[in-house]
Design a protein around this motif. Structure first.
Motif, PDB file in Angstrom:
ATOM      1  N   ASP A 214       0.848  -1.176   0.000  1.00  0.00           N
ATOM      2  CA  ASP A 214       0.000   0.000   0.000  1.00  0.00           C
ATOM      3  C   ASP A 214       0.894   1.239   0.000  1.00  0.00           C
ATOM      4  OD1 ASP A 214       0.997   0.187   2.587  1.00  0.00           O
ATOM      5  OD2 ASP A 214      -0.913  -0.242   3.565  1.00  0.00           O
ATOM      6  N   CYS A 245      -2.766   9.906  -7.530  1.00  0.00           N
ATOM      7  CA  CYS A 245      -4.074   9.969  -6.868  1.00  0.00           C
ATOM      8  C   CYS A 245      -4.772  11.310  -7.078  1.00  0.00           C
ATOM      9  CB  CYS A 245      -3.910   9.707  -5.375  1.00  0.00           C
ATOM     10  SG  CYS A 245      -3.360   8.040  -4.954  1.00  0.00           S
ATOM     11  N   PRO A 448      -8.547   6.482  -2.911  1.00  0.00           N
ATOM     12  CA  PRO A 448      -8.189   5.255  -3.641  1.00  0.00           C
ATOM     13  C   PRO A 448      -7.848   5.582  -5.089  1.00  0.00           C
ATOM     14  CG  PRO A 448     -10.190   4.939  -2.340  1.00  0.00           C
ATOM     15  CD  PRO A 448      -9.890   6.412  -2.320  1.00  0.00           C
ATOM     16  N   GLY A 476      -5.634  -0.878  -5.849  1.00  0.00           N
ATOM     17  CA  GLY A 476      -5.117   0.296  -5.159  1.00  0.00           C
ATOM     18  C   GLY A 476      -3.759   0.074  -4.538  1.00  0.00           C
TER      19      GLY A 476
END
Length: 522
Positions: A214, A245, A448, A476
């Motif tokens: 992540d 993002c 996300p 993601g």
């Protein structure tokens, strides 16, 4: 005509079909046929584009190769695709020597054959066989290592022959605490005729183990690409993810990031100034620069929670703030360091023995520095003035004036003085950053990212321009991560600057470049 339109016209005139596929801030993105890969590089070189970074990606049935170019602060990302079954395209290293090791790294990890380039392995070191390529999606993270990795004894170093010529192998294990790297010299008497580097001994699989992480996990990993550049690499990775993002870090966070980056720059330059002096037996200066650096690091531990500022930059901002008492303490420290540094530099400048060892030693010519695309203090000592803070500014440097530091003598003394002058620039920037620290949040949440979202982060680390590419997968999480440390472009210069120098001067030449082993041994 802009530099982009001029280059596009040249490609069209050469019959190279170009498809503009949008932008990847701060770069435009063009797709070209694989067969034109080398010709596109030739035309770019003629028009003054600098080769900045290159990396590959596994897209399934096809592999994608990327080359990032820069000119006058504008970036262009060239892309081409080749079939995964037989991935071949012409080498750009024929025109850009800077591309050589990147292409060899990409070949080892993805299996792309760059025709006309250096066919010797670079990253593999026998840890996996010729048909295995760790960055392919079907290669397991842990690999399938043999019980005993075969020795790397047959690397075809360039050999010199003639009366009185002998070889000196140095490393990869060294007597000090530096990381492993092999240096193969050919010399006559004490004069160096040739040097060839062999790196890759601390390959960590960073690009592979980044997959599936992540954003938080990637930021922590990026901060460990090269431990002395934890701020620079973490900032570049977070900037890439934030752009992917579609968010920006709060203004106060960008100021705090810059404070951390300038402190990292000063800490490393102080250490290097002392180490350069130590390599020519001026121990007094080594002790004093080391003392100043240690005081600097202790302040960082007290106010930021970590001596090297690791994990302070996070996706969306920072996780540490400064109150009035802390900014006052930092401001007082700037004044104290400035005074002590002036005294110490004056002592160094008056030391004729030090000057005798540093001036004219390890000279890097302007032509060679330009050919290799040298960055940071290595490039600036030989006329290459590019500084992303000034020439391709990002927040908060787009609000600041960054003074350029450029010399042309190209010797060890120039690399010494460029470091000192960069410290002075950073001290001035820190005073401005602390005095104008805005009120706002220090972090924003990353939404996300959409599947396939890409980001490019380019920041000016203490060794020079850092380039980081990030692409998110369907869930993601990270699908591709590539960090390009400045050392990729600075290490090759060492092979040139030692020529015609004496063997005993190699340590100080090496320290004056101070490339990161870990930063290139991904």
């Amino acid at each position: 005509m802009t530099v982009l339109s001029e280059y596009l016209s040249a490609l069209n005139a050469a019959g190279i079909e170009t498809t503009e596929t949008g932008s990847l801030t701060p770069a435009s993105v063009w797709r070209i046929p694989a067969i034109a890969w080398e010709r596109a590089a030739e035309l770019a070189k003629i028009r003054g584009w600098r080769w900045s970074a290159g990396w590959g990606e596994d897209l399934g049935e096809r592999l994608q190769i990327n080359a990032l170019l820069e000119r006058e602060g504008r970036y262009l990302l060239l892309r081409a695709e080749v079939p995964a079954e037989n991935p071949v395209l012409p080498s750009q290293a024929l025109h850009y020597p800077a591309a050589d090791r990147s292409e060899r790294h990409t070949r080892d990890l993805l299996g792309i054959d760059f025709e006309g380039g250096d066919g010797r392995r670079w990253t593999r070191h026998h840890a996996w066989n010729e048909t295995e390529h760790p960055l392919r999606k079907d290669f397991p993270v842990g690999g399938e290592p043999p019980e005993t990795t075969p020795p790397d004894h047959d690397y075809p170093f360039v050999a010199a022959q003639g009366a009185g010529v002998y070889e000196i192998p140095v490393g990869p294990v060294h007597a000090g605490i530096i990381e492993p790297g092999h240096f193969r010299f050919q010399a006559v008497g004490e004069t160096i005729l040739n040097l060839e580097e062999r790196l890759g001994y601390v390959h960590k699989g960073i690009e592979k183990i980044a997959e599936g992480r992540d954003a938080e996990g990637l930021a922590r990993l990026a901060g460990r690409v090269s431990g002395d550049t934890t701020v620079g690499h973490a900032w570049a990775a977070c900037l890439a993810m934030e752009r992917a993002c579609g968010v920006e870090a709060p203004e106060r966070a960008t100021f705090l990031r810059a404070i951390l980056a300038e402190r990292e720059r000063i800490a490393n330059h102080l250490g290097d100034l002392g180490a350069i002096c130590n390599d020519v037996a001026f121990a007094f200066a080594h002790y004093q620069f080391g003392r100043l650096r240690e005081d600097w690091l202790r302040t960082q531990r007290a106010l930021f929670g970590h001596r090297l500022l690791m994990d302070r930059i996070v996706p969306g901002g920072v996780n540490v703030d400064l109150d009035k008492a802390a900014t006052d303490r930092l401001d007082a420290e700037l004044n104290r360091l400035g005074r002590e540094l002036d005294t110490l530099i004056d002592i160094c400048d008056r030391n004729t023995t030090l000057g005798d060892r540093l001036y004219t030693t390890g000279r890097l010519t302007v032509k060679t520095a330009a050919a290799f695309g040298c960055l940071g203090y290595v490039g600036r000592c030989a006329g290459q003035g590019f500084d992303a803070r000034r020439d391709a500014p990002y927040p908060p440097y787009d609000q600041l004036t960054v003074k350029g530091v450029v010399e042309e003598a190209g010797d060890v003394a120039s690399r010494f003085w460029v470091r000192y002058k960069e410290i002075c620039v950073s001290l001035r920037l820190l005073r401005v950053l602390l005095g104008r620290l805005p009120e706002s949040d220090i972090r924003t949440e990353l939404p996300p990212p959409p599947a396939g979202a890409e980001g490019l982060g380019i920041v000016e680390g203490w060794r020079g321009e850092i380039v980081t590419y990030v692409r998110f997968g369907d869930d993601g999480r990270i699908d591709r991560f590539f960090p390009r440390d400045p050392s990729w472009l600075n290490w090759p210069a060492l092979e040139r600057i030692v020529l015609e120098n004496i063997v005993p001067d190699f340590p100080v030449c090496n320290k004056s470049v101070n490339g990161s082993y870990s930063g290139v041994d991904l």
